[in-house]
Design an enzyme around this catalytic site. Structure first.
Site, mmCIF file in Angstrom:
data_model
loop_
_atom_site.group_PDB
_atom_site.id
_atom_site.type_symbol
_atom_site.label_atom_id
_atom_site.label_comp_id
_atom_site.label_asym_id
_atom_site.label_seq_id
_atom_site.Cartn_x
_atom_site.Cartn_y
_atom_site.Cartn_z
ATOM 1 N N GLY A 11 -6.091 -10.446 -6.528
ATOM 2 C CA GLY A 11 -4.851 -10.226 -5.802
ATOM 3 C C GLY A 11 -4.018 -11.487 -5.724
ATOM 4 O O GLY A 11 -4.452 -12.587 -6.091
ATOM 5 N N PHE A 12 -2.828 -11.339 -5.213
ATOM 6 C CA PHE A 12 -1.847 -12.421 -5.143
ATOM 7 C C PHE A 12 -2.375 -13.632 -4.378
ATOM 8 O O PHE A 12 -2.467 -14.749 -4.913
ATOM 9 C CB PHE A 12 -0.577 -11.851 -4.504
ATOM 10 C CG PHE A 12 0.494 -12.837 -4.157
ATOM 11 C CD1 PHE A 12 0.788 -13.905 -4.992
ATOM 12 C CD2 PHE A 12 1.232 -12.683 -2.983
ATOM 13 C CE1 PHE A 12 1.800 -14.803 -4.669
ATOM 14 C CE2 PHE A 12 2.239 -13.564 -2.654
ATOM 15 C CZ PHE A 12 2.514 -14.633 -3.493
ATOM 16 N N ILE A 13 -2.769 -13.434 -3.134
ATOM 17 C CA ILE A 13 -3.201 -14.553 -2.304
ATOM 18 C C ILE A 13 -4.595 -15.024 -2.696
ATOM 19 O O ILE A 13 -4.859 -16.231 -2.786
ATOM 20 C CB ILE A 13 -3.150 -14.157 -0.820
ATOM 21 C CG1 ILE A 13 -1.700 -13.872 -0.405
ATOM 22 C CG2 ILE A 13 -3.751 -15.251 0.061
ATOM 23 C CD1 ILE A 13 -1.567 -13.215 0.958
ATOM 24 N N TYR A 153 -1.006 0.776 8.359
ATOM 25 C CA TYR A 153 -1.398 -0.513 7.780
ATOM 26 C C TYR A 153 -1.641 -1.541 8.885
ATOM 27 O O TYR A 153 -2.695 -2.175 8.952
ATOM 28 C CB TYR A 153 -0.314 -1.013 6.824
ATOM 29 C CG TYR A 153 -0.477 -2.463 6.434
ATOM 30 C CD1 TYR A 153 -1.530 -2.869 5.625
ATOM 31 C CD2 TYR A 153 0.424 -3.444 6.882
ATOM 32 C CE1 TYR A 153 -1.693 -4.202 5.270
ATOM 33 C CE2 TYR A 153 0.277 -4.768 6.530
ATOM 34 C CZ TYR A 153 -0.783 -5.144 5.730
ATOM 35 O OH TYR A 153 -0.945 -6.467 5.393
ATOM 36 N N LYS A 157 -5.269 -3.342 10.408
ATOM 37 C CA LYS A 157 -5.468 -4.783 10.503
ATOM 38 C C LYS A 157 -5.825 -5.197 11.928
ATOM 39 O O LYS A 157 -6.669 -6.071 12.146
ATOM 40 C CB LYS A 157 -4.215 -5.519 10.022
ATOM 41 C CG LYS A 157 -4.013 -5.482 8.514
ATOM 42 C CD LYS A 157 -5.151 -6.187 7.805
ATOM 43 C CE LYS A 157 -4.869 -6.408 6.341
ATOM 44 N NZ LYS A 157 -5.949 -7.187 5.670
#
Length: 341
Positions: A11-13, A153, A157
């Site tokens: 993934g991006f991070i 979402y 979290k």
């Protein structure tokens, strides 16, 4: 603490964090499901780059596959687990909420169970600024109430934060939750605003601007974000002997080695100003499709990063235009190479 297990390394991070840790000499094991929420080829390319390092290994499986996750973590025996993998995307949670329950709640539970069993020195898990929900007092601080999530979402979290606190309390498992604020930069996801805007503007297509541009976001450059995570690795929370010893502004739990930390740029930028920065870097004016606010969106986010600074001595500081320029440079090179860099 030299052996770091990271979920979401394709993934991006996760990609940026793994690369930073490998450059610093850590041994990193990645775990990623390569799901098709966006172009899997971009994820595969990120992993290919990481696999060029002898200090990196990877397992391809989803978080919900507990046997695969347990096997990978047990075989690696990490000192630290950094849990970044998740079903991302605020708006997609309106279409497919079950995916968020499966990946973000069940998957995170599996990670916590593995961390408990392994007895890791530090469990670190990604949360989001979206947990602040309808709160209007800004800049957001970690100690303020956050019980008004606006999307599934965000709710998943916040559930992860609560489960993390319970595990920290019950099993004395040092746990840090970090709340991200609108991360952007090279290798970003195609569903994120910066990628979508640049792609559309260069292709001559209009861009959708919600709430007629009167939205504000704390845009945080990905390099700053992963530097914050890296430094927080060493800020291991300890259960306080006396709750009165907790410093003012510290989100450390009075009953557990558990802390929540904002990682943001500490600047709230108007969406139209963000668009103008992109136009300036590209040298092209955008065709603007001004739209109403979308369900689940919040009008503004703004981080108070004082706790991060007090714990690490660091505060994100990349100028927005500089960060946009770095993304555009990467985007053009990536497209010109056919997705090879």
């Amino acid at each position: 603490m030299q052996r770091i297990f990271i979920t979401g390394t394709a993934g991006f991070i996760g990609f940026h964090l793994a690369r930073l840790l490998l450059d610093e000499g850590f041994t990193v094991a990645g775990f990623d499901g390569m799901t098709d929420y966006y172009d899997v080829r971009l994820k595969q390319r990120r992993h290919q780059m990481l696999l060029q390092s002898p200090g990196f290994r990877a397992t391809e499986a989803i978080l919900e596959d507990r046997d695969a996750l347990d096997g990978a973590i047990d075989a690696f025996a990490p000192d630290v687990i950094i849990h970044l993998a998740a079903q991302a995307g605020v708006r997609y949670s309106l279409e497919n909420p079950r995916a968020y329950i499966d990946a973000n709640v069940v998957g995170s539970f599996n990670v916590m169970e593995a961390a408990r069993r392994q007895g890791v020195a530090h469990l670190m898990m990604a949360s989001t600024s979206s947990v602040y929900g309808a709160e209007t007092a800004m800049p957001y601080v970690e100690t303020q109430k956050a019980d008004t999530q606006m999307t599934i979402y965000a709710a998943t979290k916040k559930a992860t934060e609560s489960m993390g606190h319970a595990y920290a309390h019950l099993y004395d498992l040092p746990t840090t939750m970090f709340r991200f604020f609108t991360v952007y930069g090279p290798w970003g996801r195609p569903d994120m605003a910066l990628y979508k805007f640049v792609d559309a503007i260069l292709d001559g297509r209009p861009i959708d601007i919600y709430n007629h541009g009167e939205m504000y976001r704390d845009f945080t450059y990905v390099g700053d974000l992963v530097r914050g995570i890296r430094l927080l690795m060493d800020a291991v929370p300890v259960r306080p002997a006396d709750p009165a010893d907790i410093a003012p502004g510290d989100s450390l739990s009075p009953v557990a080695p558990h802390r929540v930390v904002n990682i943001g740029n500490s600047t709230s930028v108007r969406l139209l100003d963000f668009v103008e920065a992109i136009e300036e870097v590209l040298g092209v004016k955008a065709q603007r499709n001004l739209m109403a606010m979308q369900p689940g969106d919040v009008p503004a986010t703004w981080a108070d990063a004082s706790l991060l600074q007090s714990l690490t001595g660091y505060r994100p500081q990349t100028d927005l235009r500089d960060g946009v320029q770095r993304f555009v440079d990467w985007y053009r090179a990536y497209k010109d190479s056919g997705g090879l860099r």
